[in-house]
Write a protein that holds these residues in place. Structure first.
Motif, PDB file in Angstrom:
ATOM      1  N   PHE A   5       0.836  -1.188   0.000  1.00  9.07           N
ATOM      2  CA  PHE A   5       0.000   0.000   0.000  1.00  9.07           C
ATOM      3  C   PHE A   5       0.878   1.247   0.000  1.00  9.07           C
ATOM      4  N   ASN A  64       0.697   5.581  -0.112  1.00  2.13           N
ATOM      5  CA  ASN A  64      -0.069   6.824  -0.091  1.00  2.13           C
ATOM      6  C   ASN A  64       0.180   7.611  -1.369  1.00  2.13           C
ATOM      7  N   ALA A 124       2.729   2.669   3.460  1.00  4.74           N
ATOM      8  CA  ALA A 124       2.134   2.610   4.808  1.00  4.74           C
ATOM      9  C   ALA A 124       1.884   1.158   5.193  1.00  4.74           C
ATOM     10  N   ASN A 128      -9.619   1.408   4.692  1.00  2.00           N
ATOM     11  CA  ASN A 128     -10.485   1.483   3.508  1.00  2.00           C
ATOM     12  C   ASN A 128      -9.830   0.789   2.315  1.00  2.00           C
ATOM     13  N   ASN A 188      -1.471  10.430  11.461  1.00  2.00           N
ATOM     14  CA  ASN A 188      -2.726  10.924  10.907  1.00  2.00           C
ATOM     15  C   ASN A 188      -3.465  11.670  12.016  1.00  2.00           C
ATOM     16  N   ARG A 240      -1.819  11.485   6.869  1.00  2.00           N
ATOM     17  CA  ARG A 240      -0.378  11.398   6.565  1.00  2.00           C
ATOM     18  C   ARG A 240      -0.227  10.738   5.189  1.00  2.00           C
ATOM     19  N   CYS A 267     -11.495   7.733   6.447  1.00  2.00           N
ATOM     20  CA  CYS A 267     -10.247   7.089   6.871  1.00  2.00           C
ATOM     21  C   CYS A 267     -10.626   5.923   7.778  1.00  2.00           C
TER      22      CYS A 267
HETATM   23  N1  LIG Z   1      -2.495   7.660   5.255  1.00  2.00           N
HETATM   24  C1  LIG Z   1      -2.313   6.561   6.203  1.00  2.00           C
HETATM   25  C2  LIG Z   1      -2.533   5.215   5.489  1.00  2.00           C
HETATM   26  C3  LIG Z   1      -3.958   5.107   4.964  1.00  2.00           C
HETATM   27  C4  LIG Z   1      -4.944   5.145   6.083  1.00  2.00           C
HETATM   28  C5  LIG Z   1      -6.382   5.403   5.681  1.00  2.00           C
HETATM   29  N2  LIG Z   1      -6.602   5.732   4.289  1.00  2.00           N
HETATM   30  C6  LIG Z   1      -7.291   4.251   6.092  1.00  2.00           C
HETATM   31  O1  LIG Z   1      -8.339   4.039   5.466  1.00  2.00           O
HETATM   32  O2  LIG Z   1      -6.962   3.593   7.107  1.00  2.00           O
HETATM   33  C7  LIG Z   1      -0.887   6.593   6.763  1.00  2.00           C
HETATM   34  O3  LIG Z   1       0.063   6.785   6.007  1.00  2.00           O
HETATM   35  O4  LIG Z   1      -0.761   6.383   7.967  1.00  2.00           O
END
Ligand SMILES: N[C@H](CCC[C@H](N)C(=O)O)C(=O)O
Length: 287
Positions: free
Chosen positions: A69, A71, A77, A82, A189, A208, A217
Motif C-alpha cells: 500500500f 499513499n 504505509a 479502507n 494521521n 499522513r 479514513c
Molecule cells: N495515510 C495513512 C494510510 C492510509 C490510512 C487510511 N486511508 C485508512 O483508510 O486507514 C498513513 O500513512 O498512515
C-alpha cells in the motif's frame, strides 16, 4: 519509468470516499521502489488517474495474497482500513480468491476479510500504543490529543459539537499536528471526532501521506471509536459518519475503560465499490 507497458490495467475503487488505484501485480513485477514512484505519479489528480493511494496485489506463499500500500505522496504505509476493504473486493472480483472469506498480508500483519458485496468487513491487526490525554501546543493553541496505532499512527481530538467539527480548519490544524515534534519521526494521521451518542460518531481526518483531508479514513475511524470506548463514551458497534457522508461500522470487544484498555476482535465494515476499470497510459507518468 515505474511501469514497462504502455498501458496498465487497473480498477479505480472507493472505500467510502477514500479512493484507490488497485492493480494486479502478480505478473507485472513492479518493485517497491517502482511502486512508490508509480503511486506518486499516478495519484496526481488532473495530471494522471488521481487517488488517495495505490494498492498492488501480489502472490503470497501462505495466505490468499499479499499487498503493498502506497499513499498518494509515494510513502508506503503499514495498513489502510479502507484500502484493505477495496483490496479484498478486488481479489474477489478478479477471481484471485473465489471464496467470500479470505486473508492477506500487510506490513501491519495478516488481515481477514469477508465480502458482503458491496460491503466488506475486515478484522484488523491488534491496535496498540494507546496514550490518552496528551496536551499539545500548536501555534499558541492547546489541543488535548489521544494517540493510538490502529495499523498506522493516529491522534484523535474530540470536538464538542457538529458546528465545531464543521468549522474546524482540518487542513491547517491537521497539517500542523501531523508534523508535530511530539509524533515524529513517523508522524501521525490526525482525526477530529464528535461523539453523538454511545453508538454514533462523526469524524474528519487529515491523512499522513495524502497530506490533506480525505473523505474517509478507516484506521482513523477505528482510532476515534476505540479512544472514545477507552474513555467510556461509546460501545460496540459504533457507526462513524465520514466526510463523504458514508458510514463505517466499527466492532470491538468492549474494553475495560482507562489507559490500559486492551482491544481485541476489532472489525471495520463499509462499502468498497468499483468506480471504473481502465488502462493507465504510461505517458501520464512523465513529469
Ligand atoms: N495515510 C495513512 C494510510 C492510509 C490510512 C487510511 N486511508 C485508512 O483508510 O486507514 C498513513 O500513512 O498512515
Amino acid at each position: 519509468m515505474p511501469v514497462e507497458n504502455e498501458r496498465t490495467r487497473f480498477l479505480k475503487m472507493t472505500g467510502s470516499g477514500n479512493d484507490f488505484i488497485v492493480l494486479d501485480n502478480r505478473a507485472q513485477g513492479i518493485s517497491p521502489e517502482q511502486g512508490r514512484e508509480l503511486a506518486r505519479l499516478a495519484c496526481r489528480r488532473k495530471l494522471s488517474v488521481g487517488a488517495d493511494g495505490l494498492i498492488l496485489i501480489e502472490n503470497d506463499p501462505e495466505v490468499d495474497f499479499r499487498w503493498r500500500f502506497f499513499n498518494a505522496d509515494g510513502s508506503e504505509a503499514e495498513m489502510c482500513g479502507n484500502g484493505a476493504r477495496c483490496a479484498a473486493r478486488f481479489a474477489h472480483i478478479k477471481g484471485i480468491v473465489a471464496k467470500s472469506r479470505m486473508s492477506f498480508r500487510t506490513l501491519a500483519g495478516i488481515i481477514e476479510a469477508e465480502i458482503k458485496e458491496p460491503r466488506v468487513k475486515i478484522r484488523m491487526t491488534p491496535p496498540h500504543g494507546l496514550e490518552p490525554d496528551l496536551n499539545v501546543e500548536a501555534e499558541q493553541r492547546s489541543f488535548r490529543l489521544h494517540f493510538i496505532n490502529t495499523g498506522v499512527p493516529h491522534v484523535v481530538c474530540f470536538l464538542e459539537n457538529d458546528r465545531a467539527l464543521e468549522e474546524m480548519n482540518v487542513f491547517h490544524w491537521g497539517r500542523l499536528l501531523r508534523h508535530h515534534r511530539r509524533f515524529q519521526p513517523a508522524g501521525s494521521n490526525v482525526n477530529f471526532a464528535l461523539v453523538e451518542d454511545a453508538n454514533h460518531m462523526a469524524i474528519r481526518t487529515y491523512e499522513r501521506g495524502v497530506e490533506d483531508e480525505t473523505l474517509a479514513c478507516g484506521t482513523g475511524s477505528i482510532a476515534s471509536a476505540l479512544v472514545a470506548a477507552a474513555k467510556g463514551m461509546v460501545q460496540s458497534p459504533v457507526e462513524v459518519r465520514t466526510r463523504s457522508g458514508e458510514t463505517l461500522t466499527i466492532y470491538f470487544d468492549n474494553p475495560s475503560t482507562g489507559a490500559a484498555a486492551e482491544f481485541s476482535q476489532v472489525y471495520l465494515e463499509g462499502d468498497a465499490k468499483v468506480v471504473y476499470e481502465a488502462e493507465l497510459w504510461k505517458e501520464t507518468l512523465r513529469e
